[in-house]
Design an enzyme around this catalytic site. Structure first.
Site, mmCIF file in Angstrom:
data_model
loop_
_atom_site.group_PDB
_atom_site.id
_atom_site.type_symbol
_atom_site.label_atom_id
_atom_site.label_comp_id
_atom_site.label_asym_id
_atom_site.label_seq_id
_atom_site.Cartn_x
_atom_site.Cartn_y
_atom_site.Cartn_z
ATOM 1 C CE LYS A 22 -1.888 1.381 4.177
ATOM 2 N NZ LYS A 22 -1.603 2.911 4.542
ATOM 3 C CG ASN A 23 2.059 2.753 3.745
ATOM 4 O OD1 ASN A 23 0.853 3.137 3.230
ATOM 5 N ND2 ASN A 23 2.628 2.509 4.865
ATOM 6 C CB CYS A 116 -4.996 10.648 11.898
ATOM 7 S SG CYS A 116 -3.436 9.812 12.270
ATOM 8 N NE ARG A 121 0.482 9.986 10.764
ATOM 9 C CZ ARG A 121 -0.084 8.894 9.983
ATOM 10 N NH1 ARG A 121 -1.229 8.497 9.961
ATOM 11 N NH2 ARG A 121 0.658 8.775 8.925
ATOM 12 C CG ASP A 304 3.016 0.886 9.606
ATOM 13 O OD1 ASP A 304 2.562 1.853 10.437
ATOM 14 O OD2 ASP A 304 3.355 1.534 8.403
ATOM 15 N NE ARG A 396 -6.970 4.179 5.580
ATOM 16 C CZ ARG A 396 -6.296 4.507 6.404
ATOM 17 N NH1 ARG A 396 -6.381 4.861 7.841
ATOM 18 N NH2 ARG A 396 -4.905 5.105 5.851
HETATM 19 N N1 EPU Z 1 6.415 14.325 11.597
HETATM 20 C C1 EPU Z 1 6.789 15.528 11.752
HETATM 21 N N2 EPU Z 1 6.886 16.421 10.737
HETATM 22 C C2 EPU Z 1 6.529 16.388 9.392
HETATM 23 C C3 EPU Z 1 6.580 14.847 9.057
HETATM 24 C C4 EPU Z 1 6.290 13.973 10.319
HETATM 25 O O1 EPU Z 1 6.968 15.718 12.999
HETATM 26 O O2 EPU Z 1 6.780 17.085 8.457
HETATM 27 C C5 EPU Z 1 6.493 13.199 12.531
HETATM 28 C C6 EPU Z 1 5.312 12.599 12.508
HETATM 29 O O3 EPU Z 1 4.330 13.247 13.427
HETATM 30 C C7 EPU Z 1 5.598 11.131 13.301
HETATM 31 C C8 EPU Z 1 7.159 11.245 12.710
HETATM 32 O O4 EPU Z 1 7.535 12.096 12.151
HETATM 33 O O5 EPU Z 1 5.816 11.347 14.575
HETATM 34 C C9 EPU Z 1 7.059 9.919 11.611
HETATM 35 O O6 EPU Z 1 6.035 10.291 10.657
HETATM 36 P P1 EPU Z 1 6.346 10.028 8.984
HETATM 37 O O7 EPU Z 1 6.301 11.285 8.306
HETATM 38 O O8 EPU Z 1 7.338 9.319 8.672
HETATM 39 O O9 EPU Z 1 4.960 9.002 8.659
HETATM 40 P P2 EPU Z 1 4.027 9.178 7.366
HETATM 41 O O10 EPU Z 1 4.818 9.405 6.057
HETATM 42 O O11 EPU Z 1 2.804 10.006 7.532
HETATM 43 C C10 EPU Z 1 4.153 6.660 6.615
HETATM 44 C C11 EPU Z 1 3.161 5.748 6.461
HETATM 45 C C12 EPU Z 1 2.814 5.049 7.830
HETATM 46 C C13 EPU Z 1 3.742 4.724 8.790
HETATM 47 C C14 EPU Z 1 4.875 6.027 9.043
HETATM 48 C C15 EPU Z 1 6.076 5.401 9.836
HETATM 49 C C16 EPU Z 1 2.566 6.119 4.225
HETATM 50 C C17 EPU Z 1 1.296 6.264 3.366
HETATM 51 N N3 EPU Z 1 2.135 6.045 5.481
HETATM 52 O O12 EPU Z 1 3.294 7.772 7.380
HETATM 53 O O13 EPU Z 1 1.774 4.036 7.521
HETATM 54 O O14 EPU Z 1 3.341 4.289 9.949
HETATM 55 O O15 EPU Z 1 5.403 6.287 7.669
HETATM 56 O O16 EPU Z 1 6.750 4.388 9.190
HETATM 57 O O17 EPU Z 1 3.528 5.744 3.877
HETATM 58 C C18 EPU Z 1 -0.031 2.636 7.963
HETATM 59 O O18 EPU Z 1 0.141 2.119 6.808
HETATM 60 O O19 EPU Z 1 -0.717 2.030 8.781
HETATM 61 C C19 EPU Z 1 0.863 3.982 8.439
HETATM 62 C C20 EPU Z 1 0.011 4.852 9.277
#
Ligand code: EPU
Length: 417
Positions: A22-23, A116, A121, A304, A396
């Site tokens: 998915k990701n 969320c 996030r 995850d 999802r």
């Molecule tokens: N963060 C910030 N600022 C930012 C971006 C992130 O503070 O600008 C923080 C977030 O709040 C969090 C941490 O950094 O505490 C890591 O977040 P990240 O941005 O890496 O997560 P994401 O990109 O929103 C993706 C996956 C998630 C997975 C996370 C961590 C996708 C679509 N989603 O989310 O997947 O948990 O990386 O590996 O790729 C899931 O599939 O169930 C899922 C939640």
């Protein structure tokens, strides 16, 4: 709303095919924004989130058809440059269209994803990077507005190796003028898969999967013809499902090199693995032993898989300590696991799980995607019947979950609501 009814206690046995990740599929679908033409993406899972991405692309003006795991995207004419709130609120990953929209059109209007169930996030790092690349970013009525002539390459340091942040920068940088260096980039396999997809379009990217990624902007790209990697989190979820039921299953279409941390930890609890062609056999013949985990960015233990591992630890011999370091509120499943009789205490970021002899079926509520997966894992080994409500969360991210589990001998049924 659909419910899943599971009668626990059946050993999982047989073969299951792991779907596309998915990701990885989501940002790769977003990459079709980067150039006109007919794109072909294979191994795309049939999921609600993929449908949401399809709607986002259609809303921009792309033609999208997803059938039998193949997505065909025709991205010639854009009518819009917007990701509306109605779509973004159902899927945070919608934010990955921001980078490619700025790269291709020089303008974007994307709803802010907001918090969320698992944490606040924010997307401050995405915005900081795009600003550094020359985009004018402003916030208006809950939307991010971006404008730029042509993005320019620059050096970007990420305070946190954000996954979708790194992906947005990658997609912005491939068409930018000059060289972009992302320091402290996310190293997740899904980021590498996106980079490989972009390289297949003609992008010049070095170092994906390492701490520093270097991207040399090119003037144009060609359409995609690409196959998405298998989903490591779906594979890890089936591994824990086999482990709780003391089952013996074969996962097909599985990249074990992406599952190192998960498989090493499961091995310590007593799970036996045997590599088999493009898959892996998973066998558990005893009660699991407790082990501690701490979630980390890749190659660490993935957040995850935290909830599913907790479900396994709830029936283990001994006490396990689980520390969540990525998201501040990713323990929504704890209250639900307790309803099965699990003994779990949470203090701050640490959950202490004292293994109990067995779980008992219960009515529970899915709260987010991976939390829901942990409830399915728990219900598979619980005595008696469990009813899992709000399974749209599972849909999802898990393709045909009840079909796949039925194929492995589980007693599981969906009640349409
Ligand atoms: N963060 C910030 N600022 C930012 C971006 C992130 O503070 O600008 C923080 C977030 O709040 C969090 C941490 O950094 O505490 C890591 O977040 P990240 O941005 O890496 O997560 P994401 O990109 O929103 C993706 C996956 C998630 C997975 C996370 C961590 C996708 C679509 N989603 O989310 O997947 O948990 O990386 O590996 O790729 C899931 O599939 O169930 C899922 C939640």
């Amino acid at each position: 709303m659909d419910k899943l009814i599971i009668k626990g206690g059946k050993k999982l046995e047989g073969t299951v095919k792991i779907s596309g990740a998915k990701n990885a599929a989501l940002p790769i679908l977003a990459a079709t924004i980067l150039c006109p033409g007919k794109h072909l993406i294979r191994n795309v899972p049939d999921l609600r989130d993929v449908n949401t991405m399809k709607s986002l692309l259609q809303n921009l003006g792309s033609g999208v058809d997803v059938r039998d795991s193949v997505a065909v995207v025709e991205s010639d004419g854009f009518k819009k440059h917007e990701a509306p709130y109605e779509l973004v609120k159902t899927m945070r990953a919608s934010v990955v269209i921001l980078g490619p929209l700025l790269a291709r059109l020089g303008k974007a209007r994307v709803s802010l994803p907001g918090g969320c169930a698992i944490g606040a996030r924010p997307i401050n790092l995405h915005l900081m990077a795009l600003e550094k690349m020359g985009a004018e970013i402003s916030l208006d009525s809950g939307y991010v507005l971006g404008r730029v002539g042509r993005l320019k390459g620059t050096d970007i340091y990420l305070d946190i190796p954000t996954v979708t942040g790194t992906e947005n920068i990658l997609m912005a940088a491939v068409l930018a003028k000059g060289i972009t260096r992302i320091d402290n980039a996310a190293m997740e396999p899904e980021v590498v898969d996106l980079a490989n997809a972009l390289i297949s379009m003609g992008a010049d990217i070095r170092g994906a999967g390492e701490r520093v990624i270097e991207i040399k902007g090119v003037d144009e790209l060609r359409p995609l013809d690409y196959t998405v990697i298998p989903d490591r989190i779906e594979a890890g979820t089936f591994m824990t499902a086999a482990a709780v039921t003391r089952g013996n299953i074969l996962l097909e279409n599985c990249r074990v090199d992406h599952l190192d941390a998960i498989m090493k930890k499961l091995e310590e609890t007593g799970v036996q693995f045997e590599h088999a062609g493009n898959g892996v056999a998973v066998k558990m013949s005893s009660r699991p032993e407790s082990r501690d985990i701490k979630t980390m960015h890749y190659p660490g233990f993935p957040t995850d898989m935290q909830a599913q591992f907790m479900a396994l630890m709830s029936i283990a011999g001994g006490t396990s300590s689980i520390i969540e370091t990525i998201f501040e509120n990713r323990y929504m499943h704890v209250a639900e696991l307790r309803r099965f009789g699990a003994d779990i205490r949470v203090e701050g970021h640490t959950a202490t799980v004292r293994g109990v002899g067995s779980l008992k079926g219960a009515p529970v509520m899915a709260t987010d995607l991976r939390a829901s997966a942990s409830l399915v894992v728990a219900a598979l080994c619980a005595e008696g019947e469990s009813v899992i409500d709000r399974v749209y969360h599972i849909d999802r991210g898990y393709e045909g979950i009840e079909k796949k589990l039925t194929g492995l001998g589980a007693d599981i049924m969906r009640i349409k609501g």
